[in-house]
Design a protein around this motif. Structure first.
Motif, mmCIF file in Angstrom:
data_model
loop_
_atom_site.group_PDB
_atom_site.id
_atom_site.type_symbol
_atom_site.label_atom_id
_atom_site.label_comp_id
_atom_site.label_asym_id
_atom_site.label_seq_id
_atom_site.Cartn_x
_atom_site.Cartn_y
_atom_site.Cartn_z
ATOM 1 N N GLU A 1 7.268 -10.873 10.040
ATOM 2 C CA GLU A 1 6.388 -9.774 10.424
ATOM 3 C C GLU A 1 5.720 -10.073 11.770
ATOM 4 O OE1 GLU A 1 5.510 -6.840 9.404
ATOM 5 O OE2 GLU A 1 6.608 -6.696 7.515
ATOM 6 N N SER B 1 -2.523 1.402 0.725
ATOM 7 C CA SER B 1 -2.750 1.037 2.134
ATOM 8 C C SER B 1 -1.864 -0.156 2.481
ATOM 9 C CB SER B 1 -4.222 0.682 2.372
ATOM 10 O OG SER B 1 -5.072 1.747 2.044
ATOM 11 N N SER C 1 0.081 -3.122 4.116
ATOM 12 C CA SER C 1 -0.075 -3.965 5.294
ATOM 13 C C SER C 1 0.431 -5.353 4.948
ATOM 14 C CB SER C 1 -1.532 -4.024 5.757
ATOM 15 O OG SER C 1 -2.256 -4.981 5.022
#
Length: 426
Positions: A373, A341, A343
Motif C-alpha cells: 500500500e 470507512s 482504509s
C-alpha cells in the motif's frame, strides 16, 4: 541556609528561558491565534501576529525573566498588536477601536454558557478553518496547524503525505479564507451541518497527535488531548441530536481514561497488555459509556465510523484485565468499520484484533498485502505490527528486522526506544 537548587517549572524556566518560550508558545499559540483572529478576522494575519508576540518574548523574557502567566503575556501582546493593526485601517477605525478596547478588558469565557450562543474562540477557529470553500485536506491541515499547534512535518506524518504538499495546502487555505472573506464564526442551520464532518475529523486528528505524538521526546502531548476533548464536549452540548458528535466524545473519553497508565515513571510508553488497569480513570470511562448511550439513542440508521470506534474502545474499557478483552467482538467491529470507512490503517488495526481472536497467522495474511500500500510507505506501525506477529510465530530473525525497520521510521524518541527494545528482545 539550604544549599538545594531551586526546583519546579519556574526554576527550569529561569534557567533556560528560551526553552520555556518555545514550550509555552507551542501550548498557547492556538488560543492566541484564535483570540487574535476574532479581532482581525483573518487567520493568516492572526498567525503572523502570534509569531510577532513570540519574537517579542524571545527579546524580553531572557532579559526580564519569564512572566508569572506567560500564556496571558503572549495573548495580551498579540491582542495589542492586533488592535494597533485594525486601528490603522482607516475605514474601520472607530468600530475596530471599540473592539480593541473590549478585548483589552474582557476575556472570552472558557466554556459557552448557552449551547446555542457559543462564545469560544477555539471553536470559532475550528468552524472557520473547516469552511467548505476549502478542500477537506486543506481544512484539516490548516486547523491542525492553527488550533493544534502542529508543525508542517507533524501534519504530513498524520496525513501520510509529503511535507511540501502540506505546506502548499496551508498557504493556499489561508489565502482562500482571506480572499473569500470567510466570517470568523460558528455557523447555524444548514451551514453548520455541512461543516460538521470536517470538524469532527479535525478534532479526532488533533486528539491523536496528543495521544501518540509523531515526533519529539515525549510520547504524550496532554494539552492537545485536553483541547480536543473539550471541543468534543462543547459540540455535544451544541448538537444534542447528532449521534456522531456524541460518538466522538465517547471515543475520546474512553481513550483519555487510559492516559495515566500509558507511560511509566520515566515517560516510556507502556503497551496496552502491560498497563495497570487500576490506573484507568473510571470517571472518564463512565462518561464514555453515557456518551455512547446518547449516540445510540439518537442514531437513526447504521452506526457511523466514530460510533464503531467508540464501541471498540468500550470493549477495552469493560475488560478489567488484558486477558478478559473480547477480541472477537473487536475484530467484528473493525470489520464493520472497514466496510463503512475503508482504509489501510483500519485494516492494520483489524489485523491486530484478528491476531488476538484467531491467531497471528490469520492476521499476517491481512498484514502482508498492506506492505504494497503506497499510503503506508514509511508508516512505522506497519513493520511494528508485522514484527509482533512474526515474533509470536517464532520467526525471530524476521521479527527483529521488522522492529529495527520500524524504529528507523519512527520519529518519536520514546517510541523509537520501545521498538529498539523489542528488536533486542526478539
Amino acid at each position: 541556609m539550604s544549599t538545594q537548587p531551586p526546583a519546579g517549572p519556574a526554576a527550569s524556566a529561569a534557567a533556560d528561558p528560551r526553552h520555556a518560550i518555545e514550550t509555552v508558545f507551542r501550548l498557547e499559540s492556538p488560543r492566541v491565534i484564535a483570540g487574535v483572529a476574532r479581532i482581525v478576522r483573518d487567520v493568516g494575519i492572526a498567525e503572523e501576529l502570534a509569531q510577532d508576540a513570540l519574537v517579542a518574548a524571545l527579546e524580553q523574557w531572557p532579559r526580564d525573566g519569564v512572566p508569572d502567566n506567560p500564556g496571558a503575556w503572549l495573548m495580551t501582546t498579540a491582542r495589542h498588536r492586533a488592535v494597533d493593526l485594525v486601528r490603522r485601517r482607516e475605514n474601520y477605525a472607530r468600530k475596530l477601536a471599540e473592539i480593541g478596547r473590549a478585548t483589552e478588558t474582557t476575556a472570552p469565557p472558557e466554556e459557552p454558557a448557552d449551547p446555542e450562543d457559543i462564545d469560544d474562540d477555539l471553536l470559532r477557529l475550528v468552524f472557520t478553518t473547516c469552511h467548505p470553500v476549502l478542500s477537506p485536506e486543506a481544512r484539516t491541515a490548516l486547523t491542525l496547524r492553527l488550533l493544534g499547534g502542529l508543525t508542517t512535518a507533524e501534519i504530513a506524518r498524520a496525513f501520510l503525505v509529503p511535507e511540501p504538499t502540506v505546506a502548499q495546502r496551508i498557504v493556499r487555505a489561508k489565502r482562500t479564507l482571506a480572499t473569500r472573506n470567510v466570517a470568523f464564526e460558528v455557523p447555524y442551520g444548514p451551514d453548520r451541518e455541512a461543516r460538521l464532518g470536517s470538524v469532527l475529523d479535525v478534532i479526532y486528528l488533533i486528539y491523536n497527535e496528543g495521544y501518540a505524538a509523531t515526533a519529539g521526546d515525549d510520547w504524550l502531548r496532554p494539552s492537545l488531548c485536553e483541547d480536543a476533548l473539550r471541543l468534543a464536549r462543547v459540540l455535544s452540548a451544541l448538537m444534542p441530536k447528532e449521534p456522531e458528535v456524541h460518538a466522538l466524545t465517547s471515543l475520546l473519553e474512553f481513550q483519555s481514561s487510559r492516559t495515566a497508565a500509558r507511560t511509566g515513571p520515566d515517560g516510556a510508553p507502556v503497551l496496552l497488555r502491560d498497563q495497570n488497569r487500576r490506573r484507568w480513570n473510571r470517571m472518564l470511562i463512565a462518561r464514555g459509556i453515557r456518551a455512547l448511550a446518547r449516540a445510540d439513542a439518537t442514531a437513526a440508521g447504521a452506526p457511523g465510523p466514530y460510533a464503531l470506534q467508540a464501541a471498540i474502545a468500550a470493549c477495552h474499557a469493560h475488560a478489567y484485565t488484558y486477558e478478559e478483552t473480547d477480541w472477537r467482538s473487536i475484530a467484528t467491529l473493525y470489520g464493520l468499520l472497514a466496510a463503512r470507512s475503508p482504509s489501510p490503517v483500519v485494516e492494520l488495526n483489524r489485523a491486530v484484533a484478528v491476531s488476538m481472536a484467531d491467531g497471528p497467522a490469520a492476521a499476517l495474511a491481512i498484514v502482508d498485502p498492506l506492505t504494497a500500500e503506497p499510503a503506508l510507505n514509511g508508516y512505522h506501525l506497519l513493520p511494528s505490527v508485522r514484527g509482533d506477529l512474526l515474533a509470536r510465530l517464532g520467526r525471530t530473525a524476521e521479527a527483529r528486522a521488522e522492529f529495527e525497520r520500524a524504529a528507523g521510521l519512527a520519529r518519536n524518541e520514546r517510541e523509537r526506544e520501545l521498538l529498539l527494545r523489542r528488536a533486542a528482545e526478539a
